[in-house]
Enzyme design. Structure first.
Site, PDB file in Angstrom:
ATOM      1  N   HIS A   7       0.825  -1.211   0.000  1.00 39.84           N
ATOM      2  CA  HIS A   7       0.000   0.000   0.000  1.00 39.84           C
ATOM      3  C   HIS A   7       0.852   1.251   0.000  1.00 39.84           C
ATOM      4  CE1 HIS A   7       0.542  -0.792   4.403  1.00 39.84           C
ATOM      5  NE2 HIS A   7       0.671   0.532   4.478  1.00 39.84           N
ATOM      6  N   HIS A  79       4.071   7.035   3.695  1.00 39.56           N
ATOM      7  CA  HIS A  79       5.024   5.935   3.527  1.00 39.56           C
ATOM      8  C   HIS A  79       4.582   4.979   2.436  1.00 39.56           C
ATOM      9  CE1 HIS A  79       2.334   3.937   6.613  1.00 39.56           C
ATOM     10  NE2 HIS A  79       2.548   2.889   5.854  1.00 39.56           N
ATOM     11  N   GLU A 130       7.987   1.005   4.812  1.00 39.77           N
ATOM     12  CA  GLU A 130       7.537  -0.039   5.728  1.00 39.77           C
ATOM     13  C   GLU A 130       7.742  -1.384   5.037  1.00 39.77           C
ATOM     14  OE1 GLU A 130       3.316   0.002   6.558  1.00 39.77           O
ATOM     15  OE2 GLU A 130       3.514  -1.317   8.291  1.00 39.77           O
TER      16      GLU A 130
END
Lengths: 134, 134
Positions: A7, A79, A130
């Site tokens: 994502h 992010h 991430e």
């Protein structure tokens, strides 16, 4: 090592407004907002077919995105989350290469119930990355 | 209206360094850098399976990313590119809804040889959105 882009997270000051905006102007159907008090955020997702957009709104006084929104009050891209097969192997390889892991370097259980780590954005051209073990 | 996420663009001050960094630390294989003088950028891509990461390095004195890098010298996430089926219909719908199209509002031929438009980041929570007709 990097797998799929799980994502893109966008921090927003008003989740309901962001959801309504994307629905009305961009013709997508975000998920219902979900409060995650243990992560300090309320989230909603848009599935665009090949990946997801994750909206993050601060929840509580210790929300990890309050600092970001202090710098960017209207919101912004926060992010990128990539999938990895083995987060410990990924962490060890990154550390050997000199990249910094945020926090104590141990994976935490992320917003999707899976182990995650965050890499220092200063080591990756200003991009907060991430890693999520899938 | 929004289709798949075609790519995430990351502006970088030094494309060769970014390519080497991602190859060494993140274990991916970026494409060879390609100069696109008519777009004022040199680009390289990383295919992560479900979408692409596009690195952008300024090329020439009129590069459209010089302003961004003046604000973020180490680089940063620059835009998200979504696919649309009909860019004129998308443009007209967005304009009706009050969203602003950058430039003169007419699609240009983008870095991938397809019609593109950019939406004003102030209308989308600080996120610069590119639409590409596929």
């Amino acid at each position: 090592m990097l797998g799929r882009l799980n994502h893109v997270a966008i921090a927003v000051p008003d989740l309901a407004a962001a959801v309504a905006l994307y629905r009305t102007t961009l013709g997508v159907e975000p998920s219902d907002p979900q409060a995650l008090p243990e992560h300090g955020v309320t989230v909603a997702f848009v599935d665009v077919g090949n990946t997801k957009i994750e909206f993050l709104e601060p929840l509580g006084e210790d929300s990890p995105i309050l600092g970001f929104l202090a710098n960017y009050p209207a919101g912004g891209m926060h992010h990128l989350c990539y999938e990895v097969e083995d987060i410990i192997a990924a962490r060890d390889h990154l550390t050997e290469q000199g990249a910094r892991i945020l926090g104590d370097g141990e994976p935490k259980i992320g917003a999707h119930g899976k182990p995650v780590l965050f890499l220092h954005p200063k080591d990756f051209n200003g991009t907060l990355i991430e890693l999520e073990q899938v």
